[in-house]
Motif scaffolding. Structure first.
Motif, PDB file in Angstrom:
ATOM      1  N   LEU A 384      -1.768  -7.706  -0.871  1.00  0.00           N
ATOM      2  CA  LEU A 384      -0.733  -8.023  -1.861  1.00  0.00           C
ATOM      3  C   LEU A 384      -0.294  -6.764  -2.603  1.00  0.00           C
ATOM      4  O   LEU A 384       0.883  -6.604  -2.928  1.00  0.00           O
ATOM      5  N   ARG A 385      -1.232  -5.865  -2.837  1.00  0.00           N
ATOM      6  CA  ARG A 385      -0.881  -4.605  -3.509  1.00  0.00           C
ATOM      7  C   ARG A 385       0.104  -3.792  -2.681  1.00  0.00           C
ATOM      8  O   ARG A 385       1.120  -3.309  -3.211  1.00  0.00           O
ATOM      9  N   ILE A 386      -0.166  -3.639  -1.375  1.00  0.00           N
ATOM     10  CA  ILE A 386       0.744  -2.799  -0.589  1.00  0.00           C
ATOM     11  C   ILE A 386       2.059  -3.515  -0.301  1.00  0.00           C
ATOM     12  O   ILE A 386       3.093  -2.874  -0.138  1.00  0.00           O
ATOM     13  N   TRP A 387       2.023  -4.843  -0.243  1.00  0.00           N
ATOM     14  CA  TRP A 387       3.283  -5.585  -0.067  1.00  0.00           C
ATOM     15  C   TRP A 387       4.185  -5.352  -1.276  1.00  0.00           C
ATOM     16  O   TRP A 387       5.373  -5.038  -1.130  1.00  0.00           O
ATOM     17  N   LYS A 388       3.624  -5.453  -2.456  1.00  0.00           N
ATOM     18  CA  LYS A 388       4.407  -5.221  -3.667  1.00  0.00           C
ATOM     19  C   LYS A 388       4.884  -3.776  -3.740  1.00  0.00           C
ATOM     20  O   LYS A 388       6.009  -3.500  -4.161  1.00  0.00           O
TER      21      LYS A 388
END
Length: 399
Positions: A384-388
């Motif tokens: 989720l961190r890298i998607w954001k």
């Protein structure tokens, strides 16, 4: 004054009370956002005419009911075809698979929702639905057209694996680099692909690429990258796995490697066990071939015929956890996740036979003394961190 016996009893009671207050692996698993970055059921069901909203037990690793049982919150479905799908076929087949996912979601609006942003994902999870993304596994599906990056992004694709086992004209695969086939790394057009992906908000996926391509991308990308379904080469030397130097470089980029469940990528002794098993059953194989059973179906039939023997072929879950431990040691807790490759693999660790079994990974992580917050990162927080981080604020409306 308490006696030593009394103090022991109080201490024992205190430890028992604390243990009873500690969250169970089921509750931790349920509360965490579970993400799997690579599942091949989409291409399998399209090729074989099945539907994943049906019970596919015994036919596939994945269906909607078992995903729900496993606690899945966000599943990234791989859009795949091999190099035999040439120009004029690869792009259209990729779109057909996306059409198939959208059709499943339309038939099951209370169970599955195709999402386009982290915000839509959160809403889907809150409503009790499994959120679905797609990732295109193989840059050949772009068919040499930069504008197809934009097309796939608009269709909801949120990562592109630059190569499969086959190289493209603009990026070399791990399989070809190891064999010495052709030039290595990214071409100028390959760099344009990466830059366009950064611009639109599509994550660059480096599973399957060769080392030269891997490092060329890290020099080109301005965003954290993904390695959607690979493991640690230090524990299992294989061209599909990452060396420690690659893991360190990935951490510096801010990226995440999501570990593949395939026995061959986890356990370097697996192939030898299979070879010995096959060698011991040549007469049984001939008998199956005489019945017209060939290809992958032959091995599956052989395994069913000798279940006690085949149960000893696959590695235990602990081997997968060993790979998690290694990545955490080399790259850090913020750089590891899960990318099972279910329905794209023929063997997974014992206990992880299908998508319903993810809670056992949480249990195994607790047994290795991982803290709740770190388990949440492994299960989905890191993705989720890298998607954001890759998102550029573009939201595509649901169809």
């Amino acid at each position: 004054m308490y006696s030593s016996t009394s103090r022991f009893c109080i201490t024992a009671l205190s430890l028992s009370f604390l243990a009873s207050c500690a969250p169970s692996y089921q509750s931790i698993h349920q509360k965490a956002i579970l993400v799997d970055t690579h599942n091949d059921v989409l291409s399998q069901v399209v090729m074989e005419g099945m539907a994943m909203d049906q019970d596919l037990t015994g036919k596939a690793h994945t269906d909607l009911a078992r995903l729900k049982k496993g606690g899945m919150d966000l599943q990234v479905f791989a859009v795949f075809c091999d190099e035999t799908y040439g120009p004029g076929r690869a792009f259209s087949f990729a779109n057909a698979q996306i059409d198939s996912l959208e059709a499943v979601a339309k038939r099951n609006p209370d169970k599955l929702q195709v999402v386009y942003s982290p915000e839509q994902m959160q809403a889907a999870i809150k409503a009790g639905r499994i959120a679905a993304l797609t990732g295109v596994e193989g840059g050949h599906m772009l068919e040499e057209k930069l504008e197809n990056v934009n097309h796939f992004y608009q269709r909801g694709v949120r990562y592109l694996t630059l190569t499969w086992n086959n190289s493209t004209t603009w990026a070399s695969s791990a399989a070809d680099e190891v064999k010495g086939n052709g030039r290595k790394g990214l071409t100028d057009f390959g760099r344009q692909i990466v830059q366009r992906m950064n611009q639109v908000g599509m994550i660059v996926d480096l599973s399957h690429v060769g080392e030269k391509t891997f490092y060329d991308v890290l020099q080109t990308s301005t965003k954290p990258v993904l390695v959607s379904h690979s493991c640690a080469a230090a524990l299992c030397p294989h061209s599909r796995n990452l060396t420690d130097d690659q893991l360190k470089a990935l951490a510096k980029n801010g990226g995440v490697v999501h570990l593949n469940f395939f026995s061959e990528f986890l356990d370097s002794t697996y192939n030898q066990r299979v070879k010995s098993f096959i060698g011991a059953h040549q007469n049984d194989i001939k008998a199956l071939e005489e019945k017209g059973i060939t290809g992958p179906a032959l091995r599956a039939a052989l395994y069913r015929q000798f279940p006690k023997e085949t149960a000893t072929l696959n590695p235990p879950i602990s081997v997968l956890i060993d790979h998690i431990d290694h990545v955490v040691k080399v790259a850090g807790i913020d750089h590891v996740g899960l990318g099972s490759d279910y329905d794209g693999i023929s063997s997974a660790p014992t206990g992880l036979e299908d998508v319903s079994t993810y809670p056992l990974i949480t249990k195994a992580l607790l047994e290795r003394a991982y803290k709740k917050k770190d388990i949440e990162k492994i299960l989905g927080g890191n993705f989720l961190r890298i998607w954001k981080a890759n998102s550029v604020g573009t939201t595509v409306a649901s169809k």
